[in-house]
Write an enzyme that holds these catalytic residues in place. Sequence first.
Site, short mmCIF file in Angstrom:
data_model
loop_
_atom_site.label_atom_id
_atom_site.label_comp_id
_atom_site.label_asym_id
_atom_site.label_seq_id
_atom_site.Cartn_x
_atom_site.Cartn_y
_atom_site.Cartn_z
N ASN A 7 20.81 8.61 -10.58
CA ASN A 7 20.76 7.17 -10.82
C ASN A 7 22.17 6.75 -11.23
O ASN A 7 22.57 6.93 -12.38
CB ASN A 7 19.73 6.88 -11.92
N ARG A 90 18.25 6.73 -6.80
CA ARG A 90 17.66 5.43 -7.09
C ARG A 90 18.60 4.37 -6.51
O ARG A 90 19.80 4.37 -6.81
CB ARG A 90 17.55 5.23 -8.59
N HIS A 180 11.48 -2.50 -10.41
CA HIS A 180 10.68 -1.46 -11.09
C HIS A 180 9.59 -0.90 -10.17
O HIS A 180 8.59 -0.35 -10.64
CB HIS A 180 9.95 -2.00 -12.35
N ARG A 241 17.05 -10.68 -21.40
CA ARG A 241 16.92 -11.64 -20.29
C ARG A 241 15.84 -12.67 -20.63
O ARG A 241 14.83 -12.34 -21.23
CB ARG A 241 16.53 -10.92 -19.00
N GLU A 384 9.92 7.71 -13.35
CA GLU A 384 10.53 7.26 -12.09
C GLU A 384 11.27 8.40 -11.40
O GLU A 384 11.28 8.48 -10.17
CB GLU A 384 11.48 6.09 -12.38
#
Length: 401
Positions: A7, A90, A180, A241, A384
């Site tokens: 990643n 990823r 996601h 956010r 993940e």
Amino acid sequence: MNILVINAGSSSLKYQLLDPETGKLLAKGLCERIGIDGRLNHQVPGADKRVFDIPMPTHAEAIQSVIDALLSPEYGVISSVHEIDAVGHRVVHGAESFADSALITDEMLSVVEACNPLAPLHNPANIIGINACTAVLGKNVPQVAVFDTAFHQTMPPVAYLYALPYEFYEKDKVRRYGFHGTSHRYVSQRAAAMLGRPLEELKLITCHLGNGSSIAAVKYGKSVDTSMGFTPLAGVPMGTRCGDIDAGILEYLMNKYGYNIDEMLDILNKKSGVLGISQLSSDFRDLDTGIEQGNEKAALAKNVFMYSVKKYIGAYAAAMGGVDAVVFTAGVGENGPDLRETITDGLEFLGIKLDKEKNNCRGQEIDVSAADATVHTLVIPTNEELMIAMDTAAVVEGLKK
Ligand code: AMP
């Protein structure tokens, strides 16, 4: 089979070496400060974490340091680079070009590059990570891209279209993409396994609640709606956010304070969410400490977050015409018993009811619903990296057929 999962960010790179069949983690770590000086954090399960200062002018040196660590006679886990069967990356944005994970080729990379304007902070770094692996491992080790957006490509137009002039979708591909996806897909599969029912028969609402948060409606194994949008800024409020807000606010604040668009976006991405409301922290553990000390804004921030998640659960139950299970995952979802209780409180009319004792748990795979609930509430730690490793193995196995 050993899969190296990468990643890559702009100045950091996370890695795991995994066996996708057993789920066994052989080693994991993080390269930091790439392009500045360089530091490798390497960990083998059951052993102490090791930290090395290694010059990493580019991502290629970072990948080389990962390979060296994996091969080290002292703290490594493999004895030859040939024991790495494939690399899974990823990749954040695959736009409408990728509905599945895909083998990386030169041609394919140019399609990924074309998605860069949709994720300017993430995709270029992901591509740099891919090129660095090619430089270090050569072209004989297959590499696979696993996209955050791919799982949500099954959304119907009613869910992904914004009510803007249609040409913005047609010409500019402005639409909801969702993110996601790898996590939502992983926990959906685990939910089906836990319930002992085929995924293709289930209506699931998966709540990925972490520093970034998104909710997905997963009907019969396919994502049919999700809370993040064209960018990860949309949906529920997050650590920093803002989530869904009235677009008119931008014009009002920009005019009033003379912000340019970069300053405005910085506020929406980095200074809003629970940090913005609480004026304390983006981290839910800090909010909990604040709440214990009587900090009202911390309590308000957490309440705004939980109320928003509750509304999405109601919306997605309506969108799917029912729900069989609500899944909580990621840092906050896995570790917040009180948060799960508050979010699901009042949803008994949908059949959602928790067993408070069972729900008093953290970070384990467990059905926390009450005996008389008609909808299951599941806590499922996300993974993940394992999903990326499984996809990578599947793509590579497919090549052999
Ligand atoms: P993630 O983005 O999935 O790593 O989640 C990060 C968020 O999870 C942060 O807000 C953390 O405060 C929260 N978190 C992680 N561990 C815990 C915990 N044990 N209890 C409460 N919140 C946690």
